[in-house]
Scaffold this active site. Structure first.
Site, PDB file in Angstrom:
ATOM      1  N   GLU A   1     -50.464 -28.268 -26.728  1.00 44.87           N
ATOM      2  CA  GLU A   1     -50.686 -27.088 -25.773  1.00 44.87           C
ATOM      3  C   GLU A   1     -52.019 -27.103 -25.099  1.00 44.87           C
ATOM      4  O   GLU A   1     -51.679 -26.192 -24.571  1.00 44.87           O
ATOM      5  CB  GLU A   1     -50.727 -26.045 -27.061  1.00 44.87           C
TER       6      GLU A   1
ATOM      7  N   HIS B   1     -52.752 -31.188 -30.590  1.00 50.33           N
ATOM      8  CA  HIS B   1     -52.032 -30.667 -30.338  1.00 50.33           C
ATOM      9  C   HIS B   1     -51.755 -30.144 -28.694  1.00 50.33           C
ATOM     10  O   HIS B   1     -52.432 -30.413 -27.884  1.00 50.33           O
ATOM     11  CB  HIS B   1     -53.828 -30.265 -29.612  1.00 50.33           C
TER      12      HIS B   1
ATOM     13  N   CYS C   1     -51.038 -28.001 -35.480  1.00 47.35           N
ATOM     14  CA  CYS C   1     -51.973 -28.805 -36.786  1.00 47.35           C
ATOM     15  C   CYS C   1     -52.209 -27.661 -38.212  1.00 47.35           C
ATOM     16  O   CYS C   1     -51.301 -28.364 -38.992  1.00 47.35           O
ATOM     17  CB  CYS C   1     -53.084 -28.126 -36.323  1.00 47.35           C
TER      18      CYS C   1
END
Lengths: 226, 82
Positions: free
Chosen positions: A195, A193, A85
């Site tokens: 994660e 994302h 990002c």
């Protein structure tokens, strides 16, 4: 294997990134943006957030943080580098990845799950996935539309640098691009994302295959940068 | 001498400008017809200490290229404030 997660003033996804990598067996540490030595690391993550407030343009000021010189050397040696990002925006501003991220088509901040399609497995992020595999991973950005000139686009295609595409383009990115790598494949940036997609309890565990790939790339990276 | 400088940063041709497009779509509703090709950008003003106009503009151009704009998507033009 040791991963450094860089914190700029305004980063806000560093704990998620570190937690995901720890869960996958890596030793993680935070690296303040004034650091000038990354030689003890096997991989580096630039996390999401709003580095330096995103003033001027996302990544424009972060590019001049002291750590970026060391990161360029680290990447040049073949070290594994992942920009998520805002981290992707920083990598493009720094010239470590080609092109740029501009405001979303529609001018809305987008926070939603997206379906990605793996389009290359040459990179440190996608090496554990398979081409054509679909992954549900959230996005959370205002300036996430990937753009580049025709010449850059042609070289991205020729060198197999487009690693992830959106199945349903949410933001106006050129050719549905969600993530790209450098020519060597050791530097990767993506707007979604992974994660935040580590557990089905939280919506999706599809980010695991990407970060597992990155974790498995650390050993190769270590051999190059140490 | 201190030279007052203005730098205009605009998106390059071919780079989508959703803000400009949105403004353009709003204009007819306000009665402004015949307005087209709306492009948005940013303006920066600052003073540059230099020995000549040419030097001042050179410094302004250089910092505009390195920091104020991203040459991949934007074009920067430095000029002296009138």
């Amino acid at each position: 294997m040791r991963v450094g997660v860089v914190i700029f003033p305004g980063s806000n996804c560093e704990y998620d990134a570190a937690s995901a990598m720890s869960e996958l067996g890596a030793t993680t540490e935070f690296v303040w943006h004034t650091a000038t030595d990354l030689s003890h690391l096997d991989g580096v993550i630039l996390p999401g957030g709003f580095a330096h407030g995103d003033y001027l343009r996302p990544g424009a000021l972060a590019r001049f943080s002291p750590v970026m010189g060391a990161l360029a050397d680290f990447a040049q040696s073949g070290g594994a580098v992942l920009g998520i990002c805002n981290g992707f925006q920083v990598l493009t501003e720094a010239g470590l990845l080609p092109g740029a991220l501009v405001k979303n088509r529609g001018l809305t901040f987008l926070s939603m799950p997206t379906t990605l399609v793996v389009t290359s497995t040459r990179s440190v992020l996608t090496r554990a996935a398979t081409v054509g595999q679909e992954l549900v991973i959230p996005i959370n950005h205002f300036s996430g539309a990937y753009t580049c000139d025709d010449e850059t686009y042609a070289s991205l295609v020729a060198n197999d640098q487009i690693v992830l595409r959106y199945r349903d383009n949410p933001n106006g990115s050129r050719d549905d691009i969600a993530g790209i790598s450098n020519v060597a494949g050791n530097v990767v940036g993506l707007m979604p994302h992974p994660e935040r997609a580590m557990s089905t309890l939280l919506g999706s565990a599809d980010g695991r295959v990407l970060l597992e790939g990155f974790a498995s790339a650390l050993a190769d990276s270590a051999a190059l940068v140490r | 001498m201190n030279y007052p400088i203005i730098v205009d940063v605009t998106l390059r041709e071919g780079i989508a400008d959703p803000e400009g497009a949105t403004i353009e779509r709003a204009l007819p509703a306000l009665g402004f017809t015949g307005v087209a090709h709306v492009r948005t950008g940013k303006t920066f003003r600052f003073g540059v200490e230099a020995d000549s106009e040419t030097d001042a503009l050179g410094i302004a151009h250089s910092l505009a290229e390195r920091l104020l704009s991203n040459p991949v998507i934007e074009r920067a033009v430095a000029r002296l404030e009138a």
